[in-house]
Enzyme design. Structure first.
Site, PDB file in Angstrom:
ATOM      1  N   CYS A 110      25.636  28.612  19.153  1.00 28.08           N
ATOM      2  CA  CYS A 110      24.212  28.577  19.454  1.00 28.08           C
ATOM      3  C   CYS A 110      23.749  30.004  19.704  1.00 28.08           C
ATOM      4  O   CYS A 110      24.404  30.750  20.430  1.00 28.08           O
ATOM      5  CB  CYS A 110      23.961  27.709  20.688  1.00 28.08           C
ATOM      6  SG  CYS A 110      22.234  27.652  21.168  1.00 28.08           S
ATOM      7  N   HIS A 152      20.990  19.679  16.150  1.00 23.01           N
ATOM      8  CA  HIS A 152      21.140  20.768  17.124  1.00 23.01           C
ATOM      9  C   HIS A 152      19.768  21.360  17.475  1.00 23.01           C
ATOM     10  O   HIS A 152      19.459  21.588  18.643  1.00 23.01           O
ATOM     11  CB  HIS A 152      22.078  21.829  16.533  1.00 23.01           C
ATOM     12  CG  HIS A 152      22.308  23.024  17.403  1.00 23.01           C
ATOM     13  ND1 HIS A 152      23.522  23.272  18.004  1.00 23.01           N
ATOM     14  CD2 HIS A 152      21.497  24.057  17.767  1.00 23.01           C
ATOM     15  CE1 HIS A 152      23.434  24.409  18.697  1.00 23.01           C
ATOM     16  NE2 HIS A 152      22.215  24.894  18.562  1.00 23.01           N
ATOM     17  N   GLU A 153      18.943  21.605  16.458  1.00 25.80           N
ATOM     18  CA  GLU A 153      17.624  22.198  16.707  1.00 25.80           C
ATOM     19  C   GLU A 153      16.681  21.217  17.410  1.00 25.80           C
ATOM     20  O   GLU A 153      15.922  21.605  18.296  1.00 25.80           O
ATOM     21  CB  GLU A 153      16.994  22.713  15.410  1.00 25.80           C
ATOM     22  CG  GLU A 153      17.777  23.838  14.747  1.00 25.80           C
ATOM     23  CD  GLU A 153      18.228  24.947  15.694  1.00 25.80           C
ATOM     24  OE1 GLU A 153      17.447  25.355  16.585  1.00 25.80           O
ATOM     25  OE2 GLU A 153      19.376  25.407  15.560  1.00 25.80           O
ATOM     26  N   HIS A 156      17.304  21.323  20.999  1.00 25.79           N
ATOM     27  CA  HIS A 156      16.611  22.439  21.665  1.00 25.79           C
ATOM     28  C   HIS A 156      15.188  22.049  22.045  1.00 25.79           C
ATOM     29  O   HIS A 156      14.703  22.402  23.119  1.00 25.79           O
ATOM     30  CB  HIS A 156      16.554  23.678  20.758  1.00 25.79           C
ATOM     31  CG  HIS A 156      17.764  24.536  20.834  1.00 25.79           C
ATOM     32  ND1 HIS A 156      18.197  25.130  21.994  1.00 25.79           N
ATOM     33  CD2 HIS A 156      18.646  24.902  19.881  1.00 25.79           C
ATOM     34  CE1 HIS A 156      19.287  25.827  21.758  1.00 25.79           C
ATOM     35  NE2 HIS A 156      19.596  25.695  20.473  1.00 25.79           N
TER      36      HIS A 156
END
Length: 189
Positions: A110, A152-153, A156
């Protein structure tokens, strides 16, 4: 020669690091098309950050960056697939609508947590709803490595780092111990 910590290098490129409050807060959705101009500006800033980072660090697995990582608490992210011939994926107000029960566990890094890599279980397929700049809802299904990058994004934008997805008792490893740098994720065909 003095070795600069990877996280310090990312901070120098404008990437917010672990511990910053913006990374732990859910990002605010865009009201599209009303906020189209604001969304376009954020997307432009994300592409600019990706370009700066890409000049310093190669990403064999592709890469992504979410607006909170450049200190913007809005629901936008950009993912560059591993194959540079494929266009970048722009995610505005993304939401995972469906996920496969089939998972695998692979190492992830990351940009905001760049000194370590962690083994993260993720679904092999996700279906994502996003909003276009014109305000239309679009549904796209991603598989394997691309599903991992997109998921993953989206995490966030929900205020989560990948460590929140790691199995109990599994800890991230220092990047210098990680031996898969420069190689794509492996999947059974």
């Amino acid at each position: 020669m003095i070795q600069v910590r990877p996280s310090k290098q990312m901070r120098g490129l404008g990437v917010v690091q672990n511990g910053a409050p913006v990374l732990a807060e859910p990002a605010r959705a865009f009201d599209l098309p009303a906020e189209r101009e604001a969304a376009e500006q954020v997307i432009e800033q994300l592409f600019s950050a990706m370009e700066r980072i890409g000049q310093v660090h190669p990403f064999a697995k592709g890469m992504g960056i979410a607006a909170p990582q450049i200190a913007i608490g809005r629901a936008a992210a950009v993912v560059q697939p591993p194959d540079p011939g494929n266009p970048a994926i722009v995610l505005l107000n993304p939401r995972i609508a469906d996920r496969s029960s089939d998972e695998d566990e692979q190492y992830e890094g990351c940009l905001s947590f760049f000194d370590v890599r962690g083994l993260v279980p993720r679904p092999l397929r996700i279906t994502v709803e996003t909003t276009t700049l014109e305000g239309q809802l679009v549904t796209t299904t991603y598989e394997r490595g691309l599903a991992r990058l997109v998921h993953h994004e989206i995490d966030h934008l929900d205020g989560l780092l990948y460590t929140a997805r790691m199995r109990t008792g599994v800890a991230p490893i220092p990047v210098k111990e990680y031996r898969q740098t420069g190689r794509a994720w492996a999947y059974e065909h």
